[in-house]
Design an enzyme around this catalytic site. Structure first.
Site, PDB file in Angstrom:
ATOM      1  N   ARG A 163      -0.416   4.441  16.087  1.00 24.56           N
ATOM      2  CA  ARG A 163      -1.680   3.873  16.593  1.00 24.56           C
ATOM      3  C   ARG A 163      -1.415   2.905  17.757  1.00 24.56           C
ATOM      4  O   ARG A 163      -2.026   1.841  17.864  1.00 24.56           O
ATOM      5  CB  ARG A 163      -2.452   3.122  15.502  1.00 24.56           C
ATOM      6  CG  ARG A 163      -2.955   3.970  14.370  1.00 24.56           C
ATOM      7  CD  ARG A 163      -3.998   4.973  14.842  1.00 24.56           C
ATOM      8  NE  ARG A 163      -4.643   5.614  13.721  1.00 24.56           N
ATOM      9  CZ  ARG A 163      -4.147   6.646  13.047  1.00 24.56           C
ATOM     10  NH1 ARG A 163      -2.993   7.181  13.418  1.00 24.56           N
ATOM     11  NH2 ARG A 163      -4.803   7.168  12.025  1.00 24.56           N
ATOM     12  N   SER A 237     -10.620   3.582  10.183  1.00 22.46           N
ATOM     13  CA  SER A 237      -9.685   2.628   9.562  1.00 22.46           C
ATOM     14  C   SER A 237      -9.740   1.306  10.320  1.00 22.46           C
ATOM     15  O   SER A 237      -9.549   1.289  11.532  1.00 22.46           O
ATOM     16  CB  SER A 237      -8.253   3.140   9.635  1.00 22.46           C
ATOM     17  OG  SER A 237      -8.127   4.384   9.006  1.00 22.46           O
ATOM     18  N   GLU A 333      -6.506  -2.503  13.266  1.00 24.43           N
ATOM     19  CA  GLU A 333      -6.347  -1.339  14.133  1.00 24.43           C
ATOM     20  C   GLU A 333      -7.469  -1.312  15.171  1.00 24.43           C
ATOM     21  O   GLU A 333      -7.275  -0.886  16.316  1.00 24.43           O
ATOM     22  CB  GLU A 333      -6.399  -0.084  13.258  1.00 24.43           C
ATOM     23  CG  GLU A 333      -5.796   1.134  13.892  1.00 24.43           C
ATOM     24  CD  GLU A 333      -6.755   2.288  13.945  1.00 24.43           C
ATOM     25  OE1 GLU A 333      -7.162   2.647  15.065  1.00 24.43           O
ATOM     26  OE2 GLU A 333      -7.097   2.831  12.891  1.00 24.43           O
TER      27      GLU A 333
HETATM   28  N1  EPU Z   1      -6.121   4.856  -1.147  1.00 27.57           N
HETATM   29  C1  EPU Z   1      -6.553   4.074  -2.196  1.00 27.57           C
HETATM   30  N2  EPU Z   1      -7.746   3.432  -2.057  1.00 27.57           N
HETATM   31  C2  EPU Z   1      -8.515   3.542  -0.936  1.00 27.57           C
HETATM   32  C3  EPU Z   1      -8.076   4.329   0.116  1.00 27.57           C
HETATM   33  C4  EPU Z   1      -6.857   4.980  -0.004  1.00 27.57           C
HETATM   34  O1  EPU Z   1      -5.899   3.966  -3.219  1.00 27.57           O
HETATM   35  O2  EPU Z   1      -9.584   2.932  -0.922  1.00 27.57           O
HETATM   36  C5  EPU Z   1      -4.866   5.615  -1.302  1.00 27.57           C
HETATM   37  C6  EPU Z   1      -5.131   7.106  -1.457  1.00 27.57           C
HETATM   38  O3  EPU Z   1      -5.346   7.460  -2.771  1.00 27.57           O
HETATM   39  C7  EPU Z   1      -3.864   7.715  -0.922  1.00 27.57           C
HETATM   40  C8  EPU Z   1      -3.447   6.751   0.156  1.00 27.57           C
HETATM   41  O4  EPU Z   1      -4.105   5.525  -0.117  1.00 27.57           O
HETATM   42  O5  EPU Z   1      -2.858   7.729  -1.911  1.00 27.57           O
HETATM   43  C9  EPU Z   1      -3.749   7.237   1.558  1.00 27.57           C
HETATM   44  O6  EPU Z   1      -5.143   7.416   1.730  1.00 27.57           O
HETATM   45  P1  EPU Z   1      -5.767   8.423   2.817  1.00 27.57           P
HETATM   46  O7  EPU Z   1      -5.174   9.776   2.668  1.00 27.57           O
HETATM   47  O8  EPU Z   1      -7.237   8.301   2.743  1.00 27.57           O
HETATM   48  O9  EPU Z   1      -5.211   7.912   4.191  1.00 27.57           O
HETATM   49  P2  EPU Z   1      -5.025   6.433   4.823  1.00 27.57           P
HETATM   50  O10 EPU Z   1      -3.576   6.131   4.839  1.00 27.57           O
HETATM   51  O11 EPU Z   1      -5.913   5.464   4.137  1.00 27.57           O
HETATM   52  C10 EPU Z   1      -4.672   7.292   7.260  1.00 27.57           C
HETATM   53  C11 EPU Z   1      -5.244   7.052   8.615  1.00 27.57           C
HETATM   54  C12 EPU Z   1      -6.578   7.766   8.773  1.00 27.57           C
HETATM   55  C13 EPU Z   1      -6.351   9.247   8.561  1.00 27.57           C
HETATM   56  C14 EPU Z   1      -5.749   9.462   7.179  1.00 27.57           C
HETATM   57  C15 EPU Z   1      -5.366  10.904   6.904  1.00 27.57           C
HETATM   58  C16 EPU Z   1      -4.427   4.885   9.344  1.00 27.57           C
HETATM   59  C17 EPU Z   1      -4.749   3.451   9.615  1.00 27.57           C
HETATM   60  N3  EPU Z   1      -5.421   5.617   8.836  1.00 27.57           N
HETATM   61  O12 EPU Z   1      -5.545   6.688   6.306  1.00 27.57           O
HETATM   62  O13 EPU Z   1      -7.028   7.569  10.109  1.00 27.57           O
HETATM   63  O14 EPU Z   1      -7.571   9.982   8.682  1.00 27.57           O
HETATM   64  O15 EPU Z   1      -4.519   8.684   7.045  1.00 27.57           O
HETATM   65  O16 EPU Z   1      -4.254  11.249   7.664  1.00 27.57           O
HETATM   66  O17 EPU Z   1      -3.292   5.315   9.570  1.00 27.57           O
HETATM   67  C18 EPU Z   1      -8.350   6.112  11.491  1.00 27.57           C
HETATM   68  O18 EPU Z   1      -7.315   5.815  12.065  1.00 27.57           O
HETATM   69  O19 EPU Z   1      -9.468   5.618  11.817  1.00 27.57           O
HETATM   70  C19 EPU Z   1      -8.286   7.031  10.350  1.00 27.57           C
HETATM   71  C20 EPU Z   1      -9.379   7.319   9.630  1.00 27.57           C
END
Ligand code: EPU
Length: 337
Positions: A163, A237, A333
């Protein structure tokens, strides 16, 4: 080109925050940029806005705000394996993803439905489901306000990180990205390594993945947990996923055996900020119209009339509790204006 004064930016930012720009204009032609550089009566301070999907307005926006409406997609060249496509920075990112899929060009199908413009994609090196846009960017062309000329920035000059890019740092407010040239694959190499995609494809009954079905799976996953900014104000995010030393992670795992993680290079581990925030009890929290999304704690939301200050304060409180509970410092972010 019409320069307006005191224009409300509410319709132009996905958080739906009502703040005004001192000066405001829409860029529809590249040659307007030279005219702006040469007009000494205009403010030197400039802010560039794509779809306004990664900003939080916390006060009146001084200087000149430029809304990017540059359009056009040109296939520049191709060889046996690749195609080079130059895309104007004001094109909507998701529309370009659909266009690429329709042409059977592979590489960005995992990035379907990410809000924003093509010009914003290299700024923060957008990424999702195992793919980052830096993997398919050949070069970025930008107008340099002071040098008064266009510069090409080859992929290896863009300092891409998680990012992150040179455009968010050294070149912040110094250039206006006018186009991005992508190098896409003619033969797809499907990336379904991200567990949720495999699961979704299975649910859809897909045995042989295709560009279409992967994009459809991504769209289904995103729509199920990320709020639609047209319905609830948000900027995706709000924080980055932090990277911590393996040692710290191992210690946390003793108290929280279910803590999710991703490898992040030598002796480091990335942990999802959404999980940390949820553990602190914030998921679904609401104070007035500022809140934490009920299905994804990484996303802060504006239920209607929240101002930038309320969202900012909520983000500060989240930072504080995550620091207290886990000794991890989250980084925002979203860009503050
Ligand atoms: N999780 C929780 N609680 C929550 C949210 C997530 O426990 O409220 C856990 C999920 O269960 C999972 C892990 O966290 O084990 C990862 O969650 P998720 O797959 O939703 O992805 P993320 O790491 O929260 C990142 C990116 C997103 C992108 C997704 C999918 C960043 C800051 N965010 O989110 O990007 O869509 O992976 O690849 O890296 C964005 O940048 O605006 C964005 C939406």
């Amino acid at each position: 080109m019409q320069i307006q004064q005191n224009v409300s930016l509410k319709p132009y930012n996905t958080f739906g925050i009502d703040m005004s720009a001192a000066y405001f204009a829409e860029i529809t032609e590249e040659n307007q940029l030279a005219a702006i550089s040469n007009d000494a009566s205009l403010p030197a301070e400039k802010h560039i806005m794509g779809s306004g999907s990664n900003i939080l307005l916390t006060g009146k926006v001084h200087g000149l705000t430029l809304r990017n409406k540059l359009k056009g997609i040109i296939k520049e060249k191709e060889d046996i394996d690749h195609v080079w496509v130059k895309v104007a920075s004001g094109e909507i990112w998701h529309d370009f993803v659909i266009y690429a899929i329709a042409n059977k060009w592979a590489g960005i199908e995992n990035l379907a439905l990410i809000p924003g413009t093509v010009g914003a994609a290299p700024m923060q090196n957008i990424g999702a489901y195992g793919v980052e846009v830096k993997d398919v960017i050949d070069s970025v062309t930008a107008w340099h306000w002071e040098a008064k000329t266009f510069f090409p920035y080859h992929n290896n000059e863009c300092a891409f990180g998680y990012r992150d890019s040179i455009f968010k740092n050294q070149l912040k407010d110094k250039v206006f990205i006018t186009s991005v040239t992508f190098k896409l694959n003619k033969t797809p190499k499907f990336n379904t390594s991200y567990g949720a995609i495999e699961e979704e494809l299975k649910k859809m009954g897909v045995k042989e993945p295709s560009l279409h079905s992967i994009a459809d799976a991504v769209i289904a996953i995103r729509s199920s947990k990320l709020p639609d900014p047209r319905v609830i104000g948000n900027a995706g995010s709000f924080f980055k996923n932090p990277t911590i030393p393996v040692k710290q992670y191992d210690a946390l795992k003793l108290s929280y055996p279910n803590i999710p993680s991703y490898p992040a290079g030598h002796n480091m581990i990335k942990v999802p900020a959404g999980w940390l925030i949820e553990q602190c009890g914030w998921k679904g929290f609401r104070a007035g119209d500022a809140g934490v999304h009920e299905k994804q704690a990484l996303v802060l939301v504006n239920y209607g009339q929240a101002d930038g200050g309320a969202i900012w304060e909520l983000s500060n409180n989240i930072l504080k509790t995550v620091k207290e509970k886990f000794n991890i410092e989250l980084e925002r972010e979203v860009q503050m204006w």
